[in-house]
Design a protein around this motif. Structure first.
Motif, PDB file in Angstrom:
ATOM      1  N   LEU A  16       0.696  -1.209  -0.205  1.00 30.21           N
ATOM      2  CA  LEU A  16      -0.099   0.078  -0.036  1.00 30.21           C
ATOM      3  C   LEU A  16       0.847   1.161   0.089  1.00 30.21           C
ATOM      4  O   LEU A  16       0.470   1.963  -0.748  1.00 30.21           O
ATOM      5  CB  LEU A  16      -0.938  -0.021   1.135  1.00 30.21           C
ATOM      6  N   VAL A  17       2.081   1.109   0.753  1.00 29.59           N
ATOM      7  CA  VAL A  17       2.893   2.436   0.581  1.00 29.59           C
ATOM      8  C   VAL A  17       3.425   2.515  -0.604  1.00 29.59           C
ATOM      9  O   VAL A  17       3.629   3.697  -1.264  1.00 29.59           O
ATOM     10  CB  VAL A  17       4.218   2.095   1.763  1.00 29.59           C
ATOM     11  N   LYS A  18       3.812   1.570  -1.380  1.00 31.87           N
ATOM     12  CA  LYS A  18       4.301   1.789  -2.862  1.00 31.87           C
ATOM     13  C   LYS A  18       2.972   2.439  -3.715  1.00 31.87           C
ATOM     14  O   LYS A  18       3.430   3.253  -4.802  1.00 31.87           O
ATOM     15  CB  LYS A  18       4.403   0.300  -3.436  1.00 31.87           C
ATOM     16  N   THR A  19       1.803   2.044  -3.333  1.00 29.54           N
ATOM     17  CA  THR A  19       0.641   3.107  -4.237  1.00 29.54           C
ATOM     18  C   THR A  19       0.322   4.290  -3.512  1.00 29.54           C
ATOM     19  O   THR A  19      -0.552   5.025  -4.187  1.00 29.54           O
ATOM     20  CB  THR A  19      -0.430   2.225  -4.125  1.00 29.54           C
ATOM     21  N   GLY A  20       1.241   4.918  -2.709  1.00 24.66           N
ATOM     22  CA  GLY A  20       1.059   5.895  -2.291  1.00 24.66           C
ATOM     23  C   GLY A  20       0.247   6.146  -0.706  1.00 24.66           C
ATOM     24  O   GLY A  20      -0.166   7.419  -0.402  1.00 24.66           O
ATOM     25  N   TYR A  21      -0.174   5.058  -0.107  1.00 22.84           N
ATOM     26  CA  TYR A  21      -0.846   5.160   1.104  1.00 22.84           C
ATOM     27  C   TYR A  21      -0.087   4.672   2.190  1.00 22.84           C
ATOM     28  O   TYR A  21       0.086   3.471   2.190  1.00 22.84           O
ATOM     29  CB  TYR A  21      -2.027   4.252   0.907  1.00 22.84           C
ATOM     30  N   ASP A  22       0.446   5.662   3.162  1.00 25.60           N
ATOM     31  CA  ASP A  22       1.349   5.080   4.173  1.00 25.60           C
ATOM     32  C   ASP A  22       0.648   5.015   5.510  1.00 25.60           C
ATOM     33  O   ASP A  22       1.346   4.457   6.436  1.00 25.60           O
ATOM     34  CB  ASP A  22       2.318   6.074   4.125  1.00 25.60           C
ATOM     35  N   ALA A  23      -0.504   5.579   5.560  1.00 20.83           N
ATOM     36  CA  ALA A  23      -1.058   5.566   6.889  1.00 20.83           C
ATOM     37  C   ALA A  23      -1.236   4.191   7.682  1.00 20.83           C
ATOM     38  O   ALA A  23      -1.242   3.929   8.946  1.00 20.83           O
ATOM     39  CB  ALA A  23      -2.460   6.316   7.052  1.00 20.83           C
ATOM     40  N   LEU A  24      -1.442   3.144   7.113  1.00 19.61           N
ATOM     41  CA  LEU A  24      -1.753   1.843   7.446  1.00 19.61           C
ATOM     42  C   LEU A  24      -0.622   1.004   8.220  1.00 19.61           C
ATOM     43  O   LEU A  24      -0.595   0.720   9.124  1.00 19.61           O
ATOM     44  CB  LEU A  24      -2.605   0.747   6.688  1.00 19.61           C
ATOM     45  N   TYR A  25       0.613   1.403   7.144  1.00 16.70           N
ATOM     46  CA  TYR A  25       2.003   0.821   7.652  1.00 16.70           C
ATOM     47  C   TYR A  25       2.178   1.610   9.015  1.00 16.70           C
ATOM     48  O   TYR A  25       2.759   0.989   9.898  1.00 16.70           O
ATOM     49  CB  TYR A  25       2.872   1.011   6.626  1.00 16.70           C
TER      50      TYR A  25
END
Length: 596
Positions: free
Chosen positions: A233-242
């Protein structure tokens, strides 16, 4: 007459000269006090004349004092061939190895002699049930543990099994709990100081919670997770969950094992392959950027150790820091430069959101403050540098240079800026980061912990993100997500929406069949495996298959009791159609409302 006048004025002259003397004394006294205070501040490394970073009482001591967080996790094949990678990895500042050949003591000794700290894995199956956790032979399991731990007295941390429920035919939490409990009791009789790790694949906190409930309560000293899918998900630009994995884990522990709510957490495997669509150089640069984000966000949430999988390519995968023994990847160069920038024992200062979709993490390394910044994949921002003296560092090459102007443009790839401790131009930003130091990462608008509902439409993302790349189409005067190009709709709910590990919610989907669909579309609403949540059908819905027959938008609702804040693969809700033929539908809005 003149003599009389002088006699008359004499008292006034005395008063005048006394006043001058008193004023002089006060000035001299004030100057001495200021000199003393200034000297004391200088001895403390501070200045009363400028509001530099040194006046913010920046933390100096690391949570990682004398215990480096940087590590690698070799695969089964790499564990046989350590001489091909161990020296290059260690010289890059990476001091930890997770996983080794317990049947090859000479290889393990070589890792130890190089200087690595080792994290072991306990994994053995009985002859009765090969390929399974040995819940049916706990006595044999105990013999294996005693022999293995005795063979490696310098290994202090032992992880029970590799990412359960993987690599076992018996996947029940009860069986895994049984071997964890026996391992803990046995190891503590050998040496109470040895540490026992409770494991789960991905971020499978539902499985871990059930394992604790089934008998592993208070039978572990630390937790291990493998957040591959959340890193995707971080790779797609979504870092909040990590960034909130640790926070979610502690929410789970607070509910299921509060005595262990503060145990260390380790990411004993994390990594990403090269992206196929990209050319070689771009793919390597992107992989290096993901590594930097994974490492810095892990430290920012207090993860004790982070192990990149793996040191060198094997088994047909491209996750290695080395492509071959003599060919380092950009990811290894970025890893080495990151360690050099923020230190063997990093001091995390805090996070800051410069704007929507932007992230900035701050670290201290002696007399420097280091900023690591990036933006979502579809945005960029201008990062204000502050003043002269700052250096922009290329995380791959390690080269540094003065910024071209008062700001630099930051996109999806991380940008490192090094500031001297005397910097004055970013004091307010660092002060904001310090206030966030012990807070979980929140969105730019402050999070969703107090709101009743979160939602997403093609025009507004408000606490929910849809995975994949659904096409956006016109639906009259409004717009909708077209799901026809993918087989499922997967939704990630902001971790800030969950005030506890579980929430009771109502899910609403505004949906219609795609005009011209060749078959009646539909889906099953699926939750994470091992979830104990209860789904109750509501308006126009079913707990099983949900057909979509109308080409006009209408609502489907479900109540979900005990929906958990994380899923093993990153998402909490999945609307699964099984085929693109059955996903010929459009979604105008997805919303999740908190039930009171």
């Amino acid at each position: 007459m003149k003599r009389l006048m002088l006699l008359y004025l004499r008292p006034f002259n005395l008063i005048f000269f006394k006043m001058i003397s008193l004023r002089t004394y006060l000035l001299v006294f004030t100057a001495i006090v200021m000199l003393i205070v200034t000297s004391l501040y200088c001895l403390a490394g501070k200045s009363i004349w400028s509001p530099g970073l040194s006046n913010l009482d920046l933390p100096e001591n690391s949570n990682y004092l004398n215990a480096s967080p940087w590590g690698v996790a070799p695969s089964h094949t790499s564990a046989w061939n350590i001489n091909r990678w161990k020296d290059a990895i260690y010289s890059a500042g990476i001091k930890n190895v997770r996983g080794f050949r317990v049947d090859q003591p000479d290889i393990v000794e070589s890792l130890r002699d190089t200087g690595f700290e080792l994290n072991g894995i306990l994994q053995w199956s009985s002859t009765k049930s090969p390929g399974s956790v040995p819940a049916d032979d706990l006595d044999g399991w105990e013999v294996y543990i005693r022999e293995t731990v005795a063979k490696f007295p310098y290994v202090t941390h032992w992880e029970v099994w590799n990412e359960p429920p993987n690599f076992t035919h018996d996947k029940t939490p009860d069986s895994y709990a049984a071997i964890v409990a026996r391992a803990y009791d046995v190891i503590k009789t050998i040496d109470p100081g040895l540490q026992v790790g409770l494991a789960a694949k991905s971020t499978h906190l539902n499985y871990m919670a059930q394992t604790i409930h089934a008998g592993a309560r208070n039978k572990f000293d630390y937790i291990t997770l493998h957040p591959y899918e959340v890193l995707d998900l971080v790779k797609t630009g979504y870092d909040a969950l990590y960034m909130n994995i640790a926070h979610g884990t502690r929410k789970m522990l607070q509910e299921f094992n509060p005595e262990k709510v503060s145990v260390p957490i380790r990411f004993t495997e994390v990594g990403t392959e090269l992206e196929d669509p990209l050319n070689g150089e771009d793919a390597q640069a992107h992989q290096a950027g993901v590594l930097v984000k994974a490492m810095t966000m892990s430290l920012a949430q207090g993860i004790e150790k982070v192990y990149w999988f793996e040191p060198m390519d094997t088994e047909g995968l491209t996750l290695g820091l080395l492509e071959s023994q003599s060919t380092p990847r950009k990811a290894l160069q970025a890893f080495e430069n990151l360690v050099h920038l923020i230190g063997d024992y990093p001091v995390y200062l805090g996070w800051h959101r410069p704007q929507q979709g932007a992230m900035q993490l701050f670290f201290r390394n002696k007399e420097q403050v280091v900023s690591i910044s990036w933006a979502d994949s579809d945005t960029s921002f201008r990062l204000a540098i502050g003043e002269k003296g700052a250096k922009v560092v290329d995380l791959v090459s390690g080269e540094s240079q003065a910024p071209p102007g008062p700001a630099v443009v930051v996109g999806a790839e991380p940008v490192a800026v090094v500031y001297p401790i005397t910097t004055t131009g970013i004091v307010d930003t660092v002060r904001s980061a310090l206030e966030n130091r012990r807070r979980p990462l929140l969105p730019y608008n402050g999070g969703f912990g107090e709101v009743e509902m979160i939602s997403i439409t093609p025009d507004s993302e408000n606490g929910i993100r849809i995975l994949g790349d659904p096409q956006i189409v016109s639906a009259g005067v409004e717009r909708a997500f077209d799901l026809s190009r993918q087989t499922s709709l997967m939704a990630v709910l902001s971790p800030s929406f969950f005030n506890t590990f579980k929430e009771d919610v109502e899910v609403t989907l505004e949906v219609r069949a795609k005009p011209g669909a060749t078959a009646t579309p539909g889906f099953n609403l699926k939750l994470d495996s091992y979830s104990t949540a209860e789904v109750v059908a509501g308006e126009n819905s079913s707990p099983g298959w949900n057909s979509i027959s109308s080409i006009e938008f209408y609502r489907k609702t479900w109540k979900i009791y005990d929906l958990t804040s994380t899923g093993s693969f990153g998402y909490q809700l999945r609307f699964e159609s099984d085929s693109s033929e059955l996903s010929q539908y459009e979604v105008k809005k997805l919303s999740v409302r908190r039930l009171q």
